[in-house]
Design an enzyme around this catalytic site. Structure first.
Site: not given
Length: 503
Positions: A29, A37, A62, A64, A67, A442, A446, A462
């Site tokens: 295709t 899809c 290309r 679709c 989808c 710490w 983080y 912590d």
């Protein structure tokens, strides 16, 4: 790593967990699709698999129109990988190629342009220009189908250097002219549920966009918004209630070309947590910031995560397994601005979350840039590192030692001594941070977890981690906590959030 036979089985079962992880190109295709899809499954002999949409486009396929494969979550690899390719993909997603070119991207990564091109092409089947081009095409489709901007303005807002380049790319990627693609907005374009961007009607406010932020389900948006609401800086962020249990997170964004106001809705009580997208609204002072704004919101909400992989690791053990089962889809939030997060992390040292939030609000009010006009409770952009490095002592209502730490950090961020951008090496950033006065383990952990999207950070010292472990009947002292956490690698950041939620 998965092989082609596994990929084909995912396509045959329309497994949405693999959307964005790879793309299926169908030789018979000439189109490429996401794995989920809904079209008839192609024969195996006609299928070729690509790691990125850019690679499929470069091979002549290309997108679709059913989808919308350009509208999937990003691969969790690019979100978490710490190598060159992962860092490059995060910077490309943030729009660095559009703003600084390939040379700027290579310079940030510490490689030559030729080395970068070679490594990206070898692993992804596409170089940085092709990857950025695919991103621009997706931004162009979003602008064409959700705004009434003239086509010429869309071209430059999406990041194209010329209208001709824009026209050629849209035709090649979507097999449609820009005007033809715009005409689909009320038809095929509406069927792309779960995509990165789609709106039901053109916005009335200039610079306003309505779009969908795709994710892999499930997702715990209540935890996300609870986490953000607890830390929301007055004037910069807010969480507001809405109908049917929906809450909306709103914040200001400082972007390369201007400011923005972003809104993201929780799922509320009426939607399934695995529906595939969150509703988002953006108001951009400059539409060229669209790609960057979306990328940063996705990082904030950890939308490119793979919750199944996290659940398989954390849920298998007896320690946090029940908590994981009770909170499916819990994410590890990142941030829209690493510099802002770094400032807030220092403000949060040795004080409560509420106290740190109050301090951040005062800083924003005194040193931030006011919006041209307030939007609800949003009034200001969070101050830049440069502005805070030069702030007066009276504006920094905190102990002298922490003032010095904050100024030193902001000066290092402003002059580039410390980098926290999406392409930085995490270990190097950690070393640079630890070399600064007043920045300890710490704070570094983080920032690695939230600013640098490291999925495997544990914070043994912590207080919230300690309380969460104790709630589970486990010892909470740092040595014992670090030993226990070894079983949760490589997803210890998510284990931290499970412990915080338990506490």
């Amino acid at each position: 790593m998965i092989d082609d036979e596994t990929r084909y089985r995912a396509v045959d079962s329309r497994d949405a967990r693999f959307d964005g992880v790879f793309f299926t190109a169908v030789k018979s295709t000439g189109i490429y699709c996401r794995p989920s899809c809904p079209a008839v499954t192609p024969k195996r002999v006609n299928c070729t698999f690509y790691p990125t949409a850019a690679a499929a486009q470069g091979a002549g396929f290309r997108a679709c129109r059913r989808c919308r494969p350009d509208s999937v979550p990003g691969s969790p690899e690019w979100n978490h990988r710490a190598d060159l390719v992962g860092r490059a993909m995060r910077l490309i997603g943030d729009g660095v190629v559009d703003r600084e070119g390939v040379a700027g991207l290579a310079d940030r990564l510490g490689y030559s342009s030729r080395q970068l091109q070679r490594q990206l092409t070898a692993e992804l089947g596409a170089g940085p220009i092709a990857l950025a081009r695919a991103q621009r095409a997706q931004a162009a489709r979003l602008l064409l189908q959700t705004t009434e901007l003239p086509v010429t303005e869309v071209a430059f807002a999406a990041g194209f250097a010329s209208v001709r380049q824009f026209n050629d790319t849209v035709r090649e990627v979507y097999d449609r002219t820009p005007s033809g693609l715009r005409a689909e907005a009320g038809g095929a374009g509406e069927r792309g549920a779960g995509g990165r961007g789609r709106a039901a009607a053109a916005p009335a406010v200039p610079g306003a966009l309505s779009l969908r932020l795709a994710y892999r389900g499930p997702i715990d948006t209540e935890h996300l918004l609870d986490f953000l609401a607890l830390r929301a800086v007055p004037g910069v962020e807010e969480v507001v209630p809405g109908p049917r249990g929906v809450r909306t997170y709103r914040r200001t964004l400082a972007l390369p070309h201007g400011y923005a106001i972003a809104e993201v809705d929780s799922l509320g009580t009426a939607a399934r947590p695995d529906r595939g997208w969150l509703d988002c609204r953006l108001r951009l002072a400059d539409l060229r910031d669209l790609t960057t704004a979306v990328h940063r919101l996705r990082a904030l909400l950890d939308l490119d995560a793979d919750p199944q992989a996290v659940a398989e690791q954390l849920g298998a053990g007896p320690l946090v397994g029940p908590a994981v089962a009770g909170r499916p889809g819990l994410r590890s939030p990142g941030h829209v601005d690493p510099h802002e997060l770094a400032v807030r992390a220092v403000l949060g040292q040795q004080v409560t979350v509420a106290a740190a939030r109050t301090l951040a609000g005062r800083l924003a009010a005194r040193s931030g840039q006011p919006l041209p006009e307030p939007s609800g409770g949003l009034t200001v952009l969070f101050p830049s590192a440069g502005a805070l490095a030069e702030a007066e002592s009276g504006d920094l209502a905190m102990p002298v030692a922490r003032q010095q730490a904050l100024r030193g950090l902001c000066a290092a961020l402003a002059d580039g001594t410390v980098r926290l951008d999406p392409g930085v090496e995490r270990e190097r950033a950690a070393e640079q941070l630890l070399a600064l006065r007043g920045i300890g383990p710490w704070t570094v952990g983080y920032l690695r977890m939230r600013a640098l999207a490291d999925p495997d950070v544990f914070l043994p010292g912590d207080a919230g981690v300690r309380h969460g472990l104790q709630r589970l009947g486990l010892p909470g002292d740092p040595k014992a906590a670090a030993r226990i956490s070894a079983a949760w690698a490589p997803w210890r950041s998510y284990a931290v959030h499970q412990l915080w939620a338990s506490a």
